[in-house]
Write a protein that holds these residues in place. Sequence first.
Motif, PDB file in Angstrom:
ATOM      1  N   UNK A 117       0.844  -1.319  -0.128  1.00  0.00           N
ATOM      2  CA  UNK A 117      -0.039  -0.091   0.041  1.00  0.00           C
ATOM      3  C   UNK A 117       0.897   1.286   0.057  1.00  0.00           C
ATOM      4  N   UNK A 118       2.128   1.132   0.048  1.00  0.00           N
ATOM      5  CA  UNK A 118       2.944   2.384   0.074  1.00  0.00           C
ATOM      6  C   UNK A 118       3.606   2.649  -1.137  1.00  0.00           C
ATOM      7  N   UNK A 119       2.911   2.175  -2.319  1.00  0.00           N
ATOM      8  CA  UNK A 119       3.608   2.582  -3.856  1.00  0.00           C
ATOM      9  C   UNK A 119       2.275   2.452  -4.894  1.00  0.00           C
ATOM     10  N   UNK A 133      17.143  -6.851  -2.288  1.00  0.00           N
ATOM     11  CA  UNK A 133      16.554  -6.154  -3.651  1.00  0.00           C
ATOM     12  C   UNK A 133      16.960  -4.947  -3.353  1.00  0.00           C
ATOM     13  N   UNK A 134      17.128  -4.231  -4.595  1.00  0.00           N
ATOM     14  CA  UNK A 134      16.973  -2.867  -5.047  1.00  0.00           C
ATOM     15  C   UNK A 134      15.672  -2.556  -5.724  1.00  0.00           C
ATOM     16  N   UNK A 135      14.878  -1.500  -5.282  1.00  0.00           N
ATOM     17  CA  UNK A 135      13.623  -1.303  -5.791  1.00  0.00           C
ATOM     18  C   UNK A 135      13.327   0.186  -6.123  1.00  0.00           C
ATOM     19  N   UNK A 136      12.997  -0.110  -7.552  1.00  0.00           N
ATOM     20  CA  UNK A 136      12.755   1.469  -8.009  1.00  0.00           C
ATOM     21  C   UNK A 136      11.180   1.501  -8.152  1.00  0.00           C
ATOM     22  N   UNK A 137      10.514   2.410  -7.243  1.00  0.00           N
ATOM     23  CA  UNK A 137       9.246   2.496  -7.203  1.00  0.00           C
ATOM     24  C   UNK A 137       8.552   4.014  -7.368  1.00  0.00           C
ATOM     25  N   UNK A 138       7.345   4.192  -7.457  1.00  0.00           N
ATOM     26  CA  UNK A 138       6.615   5.373  -7.253  1.00  0.00           C
ATOM     27  C   UNK A 138       5.734   5.431  -5.797  1.00  0.00           C
ATOM     28  N   UNK A 139       6.224   6.259  -5.071  1.00  0.00           N
ATOM     29  CA  UNK A 139       5.756   6.048  -3.722  1.00  0.00           C
ATOM     30  C   UNK A 139       4.291   7.128  -3.734  1.00  0.00           C
ATOM     31  N   UNK A 140       3.343   6.597  -2.836  1.00  0.00           N
ATOM     32  CA  UNK A 140       2.393   7.262  -2.406  1.00  0.00           C
ATOM     33  C   UNK A 140       2.859   8.599  -1.804  1.00  0.00           C
TER      34      UNK A 140
END
Length: 310
Positions: A117-119, A133-140
């Motif tokens: 729910x954070x992305x 893991x290395x994560x590339x994400x768009x955050x809320x």
Amino acid sequence: MARKTRNKSSSFADRFDSLRAAIRAGSTRLCALAAVTFLLVCVGLVWWGVPKLRTRLDQKLLDGGGLTTVSFVDAPAWFDGLRQSEVSQQVARAVGTGSTLDPHRLAKAQAALTSTGWFHTVEQVRLADNGGFIVDATFVKPFAVVRHEQYDYLVDTSGRLLPLQWPAGHRPASPHYIALVGAKEFPRGEFGTPWPGGDIAAGLELARALHQEPWIGQVAAINVSQFASSNALTLITANGGEVIWGRAPSERTAAEVPCDTKLRTLGYLYAQHGRIDNGGGRTLDLRGDLVTMQPAAVAPASTAMAQDEP
């Protein structure tokens, strides 16, 4: 005599050709043998090396304490160590304790991240050197809280429910989250589900309109309990004052002054008195051409906000 010489020369040439052919045939066999030997060596190295590599990677993970680490590219400041630890634990439970070379490991990690729910989106998950893991994400973007019964629930700018809540009135003082109080409904669904009801939508619209004002820290809550019956949103200040705002900012009517006029009025009060409620303990009504002021009729919602706000 000449004929004998020619015969000897021919015999010598034949032997030379035979020798050269034998050498060529031998070379061909040697090349073939070398190729086969090289292929066997490669197969042997793969057969021996891949398990060794798998063992080394797994051991490297164990040497790191057995933890599945998750790091984020350009994580926002509000996504602190506690949030990251919680997400890492969720990912660890999802991927399990199998080999770091499990072909399904990245997909499991991405699914677990999405479910937190954070992305808004998880664009890419890569395997780190330590098995994490290395994560590339768009955050809320956490924006406000909605008070329902005994809890304050964190929501984003669109009112989507986020995976964090506090006992009512005990949210952190920083960052400043305005509380929407008096909600009639509660979301039925997973994190990311929009909070239902036109009252919360109107309250969030007002919160967004106030968000960039220098006095936003004085607004502890927005009371939406009267919105359904009388289109009235009320600001509750940190020291117990009330400011009747009226309709949602985008709703224009001849019965009320526009949003810009209300903002100018609050800006003037802030500049003159340092308080948008002109000192607190009063109720200001911004809806008409003339701002009216009267002693505050302390409602349960405003009393709770005055007492509970950190």
